[in-house]
Design an enzyme around this catalytic site. Structure first.
Site, PDB file in Angstrom:
ATOM      1  CB  SER A 130      -0.955  -0.043   1.198  1.00  0.00           C
ATOM      2  OG  SER A 130      -1.917   0.961   1.111  1.00  0.00           O
ATOM      3  CG  HIS A 172      -5.342   0.049  -2.066  1.00  0.00           C
ATOM      4  ND1 HIS A 172      -5.652  -1.034  -1.273  1.00  0.00           N
ATOM      5  CD2 HIS A 172      -4.433   0.792  -1.375  1.00  0.00           C
ATOM      6  CE1 HIS A 172      -4.964  -0.943  -0.126  1.00  0.00           C
ATOM      7  NE2 HIS A 172      -4.214   0.145  -0.186  1.00  0.00           N
ATOM      8  CD  GLU A 199      -7.798  -3.662  -2.120  1.00  0.00           C
ATOM      9  OE1 GLU A 199      -8.579  -4.628  -1.900  1.00  0.00           O
ATOM     10  OE2 GLU A 199      -8.052  -2.495  -1.749  1.00  0.00           O
TER      11      GLU A 199
END
Length: 267
Positions: A130, A172, A199
């Protein structure tokens, strides 16, 4: 692409932590399996202690005995000789999610940052999920409208850690509809490759500039190098972007990409 110097595992976020743990297992393997010395850096996290404990438990469950959480909560911490030594002795360093600006603002230009750069160049695998993924590139995306078509001014960018140069990374990716902002980033500098990572998906980048996709979803690569036209320099904020002859690659698990020659590997 000339500046790949080590091994990177860049994760789009929300990696599986309960079932097969494919991506985390790959990181452990790259770091030395049971003999690995893993350093977790929850620098980006809002709750670094809780996040550090989570990954500490995960890596120990995967068979790693030597796991340490290195908390850098101020630039003062990033001048610590103990912190430098911890990184220098690691075989794998893992950056958690959170806010990528916390990583660069706390570490940038410090002795810990230089230790990370040396570790990377010496072959230590550096991983990030992330926000930890976004910070890997020389220029990172720090925010922007995920719901918009490509437009001028829909994203904000800042200097990153510069472990992975000549790219910009978004995470994401499909889950938050970020194709428009990745295309906008590439249009501003068509020489860079835009890499959008879904993801529970990661890219493994080695020192020979080979990229391999790992995980359950896909990686999107936007290449504007041979684009014939863009109007990005003519636009006012919120005006629609034009870019022609850009190339988009969609790569699932197991597929590879030659970063130097900007093309998928099909053999």
């Amino acid at each position: 692409m000339e500046k790949i110097e080590g091994n990177l595992l860049i994760i789009g976020g929300a990696e599986d932590k309960e079932k097969d743990c494919t991506i985390l297992r790959e990181f452990v393997k790259l770091a030395g399996s049971g003999e690995a010395k893993i350093v977790i850096m929850p620098t980006a996290a809002d709750q670094p202690e809780a996040v550090g404990k989570l990954y500490n438990s995960l890596f120990k469950d995967l068979g790693v005995r030597d796991v340490e959480v290195l908390k850098i909560e101020s630039r003062y911490d990033a001048f610590s000789k103990v912190a430098q030594k911890t990184i220098e002795e690691a075989t794998g360093v893992f950056f958690t999610g959170g806010d990528q600006l916390k990583i660069t603002s706390l570490l940038g230009g410090t002795p810990v940052d230089f230790s990370l750069q040396r570790a990377y160049k010496s072959g230590v695998v550096i991983a990030g999920t992330s926000a930890g993924a976004a910070a890997m590139s020389a220029t990172m995306i720090i925010g922007g409208n995920s719901d918009s078509s490509p437009q001028m001014g829909i994203l904000n960018m800042a200097p990153g850690m510069a472990l992975f140069n000549q790219v910009v990374i978004d995470q994401h990716f499909a889950q938050r509809g970020r194709l428009g902002r990745l295309i906008s980033a590439v249009a501003q500098n068509p020489y860079i490759l835009g890499i959008g990572i879904d993801e529970d998906t990661a890219i493994l980048v080695d020192a020979q500039a080979n990229l391999k996709v790992i995980g359950s979803q896909t990686v999107t690569i936007v290449d504007g190098y041979n684009s014939s036209y863009t109007n990005v320099s003519e636009l006012r904020p919120k005006q629609a972007l034009a870019i022609t002859d850009a190339v988009v690659h969609i790569l699932p698990n197991g597929y590879r990409f030659d970063l130097k020659n900007r093309k998928p590997v099909t053999d």
